[in-house]
Motif scaffolding. Structure first.
Motif, mmCIF file in Angstrom:
data_model
loop_
_atom_site.group_PDB
_atom_site.id
_atom_site.type_symbol
_atom_site.label_atom_id
_atom_site.label_comp_id
_atom_site.label_asym_id
_atom_site.label_seq_id
_atom_site.Cartn_x
_atom_site.Cartn_y
_atom_site.Cartn_z
ATOM 1 N N GLU A 192 0.820 -1.221 0.000
ATOM 2 C CA GLU A 192 0.000 0.000 0.000
ATOM 3 C C GLU A 192 0.850 1.267 0.000
ATOM 4 O OE1 GLU A 192 -3.732 0.231 2.284
ATOM 5 O OE2 GLU A 192 -2.791 1.840 3.434
ATOM 6 N N ALA A 193 2.005 1.194 0.666
ATOM 7 C CA ALA A 193 2.872 2.367 0.777
ATOM 8 C C ALA A 193 3.641 2.630 -0.518
ATOM 9 C CB ALA A 193 3.835 2.189 1.950
ATOM 10 N N TYR A 194 3.498 1.731 -1.507
ATOM 11 C CA TYR A 194 4.200 1.889 -2.784
ATOM 12 C C TYR A 194 3.273 1.955 -3.991
ATOM 13 C CZ TYR A 194 8.604 1.365 -0.430
ATOM 14 O OH TYR A 194 9.670 1.604 0.387
ATOM 15 N N ALA A 195 2.114 1.302 -3.902
ATOM 16 C CA ALA A 195 1.329 1.117 -5.130
ATOM 17 C C ALA A 195 -0.104 1.628 -5.045
ATOM 18 C CB ALA A 195 1.328 -0.365 -5.506
ATOM 19 N N SER A 196 -0.503 2.213 -3.919
ATOM 20 C CA SER A 196 -1.836 2.829 -3.871
ATOM 21 C C SER A 196 -1.809 4.099 -4.722
ATOM 22 C CB SER A 196 -2.203 3.186 -2.429
ATOM 23 O OG SER A 196 -1.321 4.183 -1.953
ATOM 24 N N ALA A 197 -2.970 4.696 -4.957
ATOM 25 C CA ALA A 197 -3.007 5.967 -5.693
ATOM 26 C C ALA A 197 -2.209 7.026 -4.933
ATOM 27 C CB ALA A 197 -4.460 6.406 -5.860
ATOM 28 N N THR A 198 -2.377 7.043 -3.619
ATOM 29 C CA THR A 198 -1.663 8.013 -2.779
ATOM 30 C C THR A 198 -0.152 7.821 -2.900
ATOM 31 O OG1 THR A 198 -3.491 7.682 -1.240
ATOM 32 C CG2 THR A 198 -1.616 8.959 -0.434
ATOM 33 N N ALA A 199 0.285 6.558 -2.850
ATOM 34 C CA ALA A 199 1.714 6.260 -2.910
ATOM 35 C C ALA A 199 2.273 6.562 -4.302
ATOM 36 C CB ALA A 199 1.962 4.793 -2.545
ATOM 37 N N THR A 200 1.467 6.336 -5.335
ATOM 38 C CA THR A 200 1.909 6.626 -6.705
ATOM 39 C C THR A 200 2.167 8.129 -6.856
ATOM 40 O OG1 THR A 200 0.704 4.721 -7.570
ATOM 41 C CG2 THR A 200 1.215 6.471 -9.142
ATOM 42 N N LEU A 241 8.177 10.567 -17.453
ATOM 43 C CA LEU A 241 8.227 10.321 -16.008
ATOM 44 C C LEU A 241 6.900 9.742 -15.513
ATOM 45 C CD1 LEU A 241 9.718 10.440 -13.317
ATOM 46 C CD2 LEU A 241 8.792 12.743 -12.990
ATOM 47 N N SER A 242 5.794 10.316 -15.982
ATOM 48 C CA SER A 242 4.479 9.826 -15.545
ATOM 49 C C SER A 242 4.308 8.354 -15.918
ATOM 50 C CB SER A 242 3.365 10.655 -16.189
ATOM 51 O OG SER A 242 3.395 11.973 -15.695
ATOM 52 N N ARG A 243 4.748 8.027 -17.124
ATOM 53 C CA ARG A 243 4.651 6.632 -17.577
ATOM 54 C C ARG A 243 5.521 5.716 -16.718
ATOM 55 N NH1 ARG A 243 2.772 4.471 -22.653
ATOM 56 N NH2 ARG A 243 3.140 2.262 -22.473
ATOM 57 N N ASP A 244 6.752 6.175 -16.442
ATOM 58 C CA ASP A 244 7.657 5.371 -15.605
ATOM 59 C C ASP A 244 7.050 5.120 -14.223
ATOM 60 O OD1 ASP A 244 9.454 5.309 -17.638
ATOM 61 O OD2 ASP A 244 10.863 6.760 -16.771
ATOM 62 N N ILE A 245 6.482 6.168 -13.645
ATOM 63 C CA ILE A 245 5.918 6.041 -12.295
ATOM 64 C C ILE A 245 4.747 5.054 -12.300
ATOM 65 C CG2 ILE A 245 4.577 7.291 -10.525
ATOM 66 C CD1 ILE A 245 7.520 7.982 -10.375
ATOM 67 N N LEU A 246 3.901 5.180 -13.303
ATOM 68 C CA LEU A 246 2.725 4.306 -13.386
ATOM 69 C C LEU A 246 3.139 2.850 -13.635
ATOM 70 C CD1 LEU A 246 -0.208 5.053 -13.075
ATOM 71 C CD2 LEU A 246 -0.421 5.108 -15.548
ATOM 72 N N GLU A 247 4.136 2.676 -14.499
ATOM 73 C CA GLU A 247 4.597 1.303 -14.764
ATOM 74 C C GLU A 247 5.298 0.716 -13.545
ATOM 75 O OE1 GLU A 247 4.851 1.351 -19.627
ATOM 76 O OE2 GLU A 247 6.722 1.565 -18.490
ATOM 77 N N GLU A 248 5.937 1.581 -12.764
ATOM 78 C CA GLU A 248 6.550 1.088 -11.526
ATOM 79 C C GLU A 248 5.461 0.623 -10.551
ATOM 80 O OE1 GLU A 248 10.322 2.466 -8.968
ATOM 81 O OE2 GLU A 248 8.658 3.894 -8.895
ATOM 82 N N THR A 249 4.359 1.373 -10.491
ATOM 83 C CA THR A 249 3.214 0.928 -9.681
ATOM 84 C C THR A 249 2.784 -0.461 -10.144
ATOM 85 O OG1 THR A 249 2.443 3.191 -9.294
ATOM 86 C CG2 THR A 249 0.812 1.438 -9.070
ATOM 87 N N GLY A 250 2.716 -0.645 -11.464
ATOM 88 C CA GLY A 250 2.358 -1.942 -12.027
ATOM 89 C C GLY A 250 3.343 -3.030 -11.626
ATOM 90 N N ARG A 251 4.634 -2.687 -11.610
ATOM 91 C CA ARG A 251 5.644 -3.693 -11.215
ATOM 92 C C ARG A 251 5.437 -4.127 -9.768
ATOM 93 N NH1 ARG A 251 9.063 -0.689 -14.416
ATOM 94 N NH2 ARG A 251 10.189 0.342 -12.751
ATOM 95 N N MET A 281 -2.091 0.427 -19.657
ATOM 96 C CA MET A 281 -0.745 0.850 -19.277
ATOM 97 C C MET A 281 -0.371 0.231 -17.931
ATOM 98 S SD MET A 281 0.722 4.718 -19.038
ATOM 99 C CE MET A 281 0.116 5.185 -20.658
ATOM 100 N N LEU A 282 -1.329 0.240 -16.998
ATOM 101 C CA LEU A 282 -1.100 -0.336 -15.677
ATOM 102 C C LEU A 282 -1.190 -1.862 -15.738
ATOM 103 C CD1 LEU A 282 -0.669 0.163 -12.625
ATOM 104 C CD2 LEU A 282 -3.152 0.252 -12.383
ATOM 105 N N LEU A 283 -2.221 -2.361 -16.391
ATOM 106 C CA LEU A 283 -2.454 -3.812 -16.400
ATOM 107 C C LEU A 283 -1.303 -4.562 -17.083
ATOM 108 C CD1 LEU A 283 -4.389 -6.066 -15.598
ATOM 109 C CD2 LEU A 283 -5.545 -5.787 -17.792
ATOM 110 N N ASN A 284 -0.805 -4.012 -18.188
ATOM 111 C CA ASN A 284 0.302 -4.688 -18.883
ATOM 112 C C ASN A 284 1.565 -4.710 -18.033
ATOM 113 O OD1 ASN A 284 -1.270 -5.297 -21.073
ATOM 114 N ND2 ASN A 284 -0.704 -3.459 -22.230
ATOM 115 N N ALA A 285 1.801 -3.622 -17.284
ATOM 116 C CA ALA A 285 2.976 -3.592 -16.405
ATOM 117 C C ALA A 285 2.836 -4.642 -15.300
ATOM 118 C CB ALA A 285 3.149 -2.199 -15.808
ATOM 119 N N ILE A 286 1.624 -4.798 -14.793
ATOM 120 C CA ILE A 286 1.370 -5.825 -13.762
ATOM 121 C C ILE A 286 1.653 -7.207 -14.340
ATOM 122 C CG2 ILE A 286 -0.412 -6.931 -12.343
ATOM 123 C CD1 ILE A 286 -1.887 -4.202 -12.234
#
Ligand SMILES: [Zn+2]
Length: 330
Positions: A192-200, A241-251, A281-286
């Motif tokens: 949660e501290a890394y991948a929630s909307a707040t953490a993203t 950067l936005s894409r990287d951050i979102l894909e990191e959330t997916g990872r 974008m998120l689902l594929n990274a997951i």
């Protein structure tokens, strides 16, 4: 799910709104029955209990059905419950309800004598998707709700799994990093501290502070509110950067998926909640991360998907608790 009754009332209790609707035995909401009222947290416990009962009663009235057609009220609420004693132990956004026997209070408040089932809202979303959504017919399903926090629901052999103390399926508090950032639960390094909307959003601000360029950087530096939706929109417009951050959330979520595969071995891992608006974008990274890490048969026989019930998953699942007799009953 077996029941002789044809309908149940589902109520989704949130920090801002109480939503109610009448749901049939196939998990469909009767369209005319949808009710939404302000929760009014600041007005205290009795107000909220009365509002829940009122919303349920108005939903039945608006549906054109009679209470005789309804076999009970399912109430999905955030928080941790004492299932044995029927108590809502702790819900951070509904402080005035903490320690209260919420199902019993609502039952007493209703003008009609009917059963009330209380269940964690993420569990409701999990049951909803397994019963009437993307997981229809699946025996084993794991669901993550992605919002300001990360909740979880686990359905095993067609039944919601509560654990021995009723505090299971807190999927957002699985630890990804031993010495990671502090989580709201008191632990460190939680998902949660890394991948929630707040953490993203937090990770985005941290990256901007290190000088990384972004189309949203000026806004962020000027103190404007940046949301996960804005990060997704910027990513779609080509902001790296936005894409990287979102894909990191997916990872991060992909790692959590593999953790669940290794522990639970579900047929379906489902995501619901606001952040699923980030789409492929998120689902594929997951999926990419999960595919890299899954051991044994890999992802064979596993669907990693977004839910199909959207914001209705919790309400439908709450009604589903009535049909399946799950949750705290009063
Ligand atoms: Zn935590």
């Amino acid at each position: 799910m077996t029941s002789n009754s044809r309908y149940a009332v589902g109520v989704d209790l949130g920090g801002t709104f109480i939503k109610a609707g009448v749901v049939d035995a196939q998990g469909r909401i009767t369209p005319s029955s949808r009710i939404s009222v302000d929760t009014g947290c600041e007005k205290g416990m009795q107000w909220i209990v009365a509002s829940i009962a009122d919303a349920a009663e108005r939903a039945v009235e608006a549906s054109g059905l009679a209470w005789d057609d309804v076999s009970g009220v399912g109430l999905g609420s955030p928080g941790v419950f004492d299932f044995d004693n029927g108590i809502l132990i702790f819900a951070p956004n509904l402080i005035c309800l903490n320690g209260q026997p919420l199902a019993r209070l609502v039952k007493k408040e209703l003008a009609y004598d009917t059963s009330v089932y209380l269940e964690n809202d993420a569990n409701c979303a999990g049951l909803g998707e397994q019963w009437a959504g993307i997981g229809r017919g699946a025996k084993n399903l794991v669901l993550f709700t992605l919002g300001t926090g990360i909740g979880g629901g686990v359905v095993l052999d067609g039944k919601l799994w509560h654990g021995s103390r009723g505090v299971g399926a807190e999927l957002g508090h699985q630890v990804l990093f031993a010495d990671g950032v502090k989580c709201g639960c008191g632990n460190r390094g939680c998902l949660e501290a890394y991948a929630s909307a707040t953490a993203t959003v937090r990770r985005f601000h941290e990256a901007v502070k290190t000088g990384k360029p972004s189309a949203l950087a000026d806004k962020a530096r000027a103190g404007a509110k940046v949301t996960s939706k804005m990060i997704h929109e910027a990513a779609v417009r080509g902001d790296v950067l936005s894409r990287d951050i979102l894909e990191e959330t997916g990872r991060f979520l992909g790692i959590a998926v593999v953790n669940m595969l290794n522990i639970v071995d579900p047929e379906i891992v489902c995501f619901s909640g606001g952040m699923t608006g980030a789409g492929d974008m998120l689902l594929n990274a997951i999926k990419d991360e999960a595919a890299k890490r899954a051991c044994g048969p890999g992802l064979k026989g596993v669907s990693i998907v977004f839910g199909t019930l959207g914001n209705d998953a919790g309400l439908i699942g709450a009604a589903g608790c009535v049909f399946s007799k799950s949750g705290i009953s009063a």
